[in-house]
Design an enzyme around this catalytic site. Sequence first.
Site, PDB file in Angstrom:
ATOM      1  CG  HIS A 196      -2.038  -1.079   1.162  1.00  0.00           C
ATOM      2  ND1 HIS A 196      -3.304  -0.796   0.507  1.00  0.00           N
ATOM      3  CD2 HIS A 196      -2.045  -2.371   1.548  1.00  0.00           C
ATOM      4  CE1 HIS A 196      -3.911  -1.711   0.493  1.00  0.00           C
ATOM      5  NE2 HIS A 196      -3.367  -3.022   1.116  1.00  0.00           N
ATOM      6  N   GLY A 250      -6.986 -14.379 -10.579  1.00  0.00           N
ATOM      7  CA  GLY A 250      -7.428 -13.865 -11.980  1.00  0.00           C
ATOM      8  C   GLY A 250      -8.169 -12.617 -11.668  1.00  0.00           C
ATOM      9  CG  HIS A 252      -6.697  -9.366  -6.127  1.00  0.00           C
ATOM     10  ND1 HIS A 252      -7.629  -9.962  -5.846  1.00  0.00           N
ATOM     11  CD2 HIS A 252      -6.650  -8.442  -5.258  1.00  0.00           C
ATOM     12  CE1 HIS A 252      -8.478  -9.760  -4.883  1.00  0.00           C
ATOM     13  NE2 HIS A 252      -7.762  -8.681  -4.329  1.00  0.00           N
ATOM     14  CG  ASP A 276      -5.834  -9.789   0.629  1.00  0.00           C
ATOM     15  OD1 ASP A 276      -6.059  -9.359   1.856  1.00  0.00           O
ATOM     16  OD2 ASP A 276      -6.103  -8.870  -0.229  1.00  0.00           O
ATOM     17  CG  LEU A 309     -10.526  -5.866  -6.873  1.00  0.00           C
ATOM     18  CD1 LEU A 309      -9.299  -6.409  -7.553  1.00  0.00           C
ATOM     19  CD2 LEU A 309     -11.604  -7.096  -6.862  1.00  0.00           C
ATOM     20  CB  ALA A 310     -12.826  -4.966  -0.289  1.00  0.00           C
TER      21      ALA A 310
END
Length: 383
Positions: A196, A250, A252, A276, A309-310
């Site tokens: 990040h 596929g 991320h 994740d 995306l989370a």
Amino acid sequence: MSDTTVFLGASIFDGDSRREHQVLVVTGGVVEAILPEGEVDPGWARVELDGGLIAPGFVDIQVNGGGGVLLNETPTVEGVRAICAAHARVGGSTALLPTIITDRPEITYAAIEAVAHAMAIGVPGCAGIHVEGPFLSQARKGAHEPAFIRPMGEEDLQRLVATDVRPLLLTVAPESVTNDQISRLSAAGIHVSLGHTDCDYDTAMAAFDAGASCVTHLFNAMSPLTHRAPGLVGAALDAPDVFCGFIADGHHVHPAALGAAIRAKRGRGRMLAVTDAMPTVGSEADSFVLNGRVTTRESGRLTLADGTLAGSDLSMVGALRYLMEEMGIDFVEALRMCSLYPAIYLGLRGRIGSFEPGARADIVHLNDDLGLSGVWIGGRAAR
């Protein structure tokens, strides 16, 4: 009665190579030996397997949730237990790091204390903790709540160093920590990972020199690799001792980019599959709340309302299948990425991630279609 059990009837991947016509011998919950089929003692208990392959249980260093539980929302021993049980059951992860993402300090430290207690009482599968944030970059916050992101202070560092949990993996951005802080964290036995962050190549390499040893979900939420500015991706691939976690779902990372990174990475055995994962893994629920925001599952993607995306809906056996079936990674190397290499990164080789004598008997049984047929932690069937 003998405390020895023999697993037979399947091929064996020992963590490094594949063996045929041999059996795995487990005594007192640990690996004793791998022997030829003809050397089975008739007094041993037997687990008869119908073909397929047994391998060391998967090791996942980034798991936010599972079984309907998010660690941020349930930072308790029971929350940790539920997450570990779900990932063992549906994904074959027999050792994992429950992951607390950016939140208020009281939530972060409640999670650390819960993991410490879980490890002390032997919650199956709990191997440590991953603290992802809050010392990140606002520019690359991803799904992290920006109101909680902040620089690391001296009190933060001292409190982290004083924790009892090891392995403790801490994801930070160079924008929010200094290289001196990275050095002090590393010296205290904390695994520091960069993520990040919008940092450039030179900044990343300096952080690696200071003690950062990994990159969190390569490509995602970080400065990209371009031909004149290699960024964190370029630095991670160029630094031979640095490990790279990646999400093989596929969604991320494009398979071409991930394949190029795997081929380009300097240093053997430094690419680690991670999930994740979020609470949807092992759960029928298609939504959950993350820092007060609803996250929804659709077609295998987890997103906030704005499309960010989370985390993922991925299990480790799913990552293994993706690596092999979608990317053409060799079976043995894909297995290493899911077990041996993360164990090595955490400094736990010989305890998990392989069938070396004395290692905990964490076992997954895969059928010929790469389905999960059985899971054992410490020689006991996972429930």
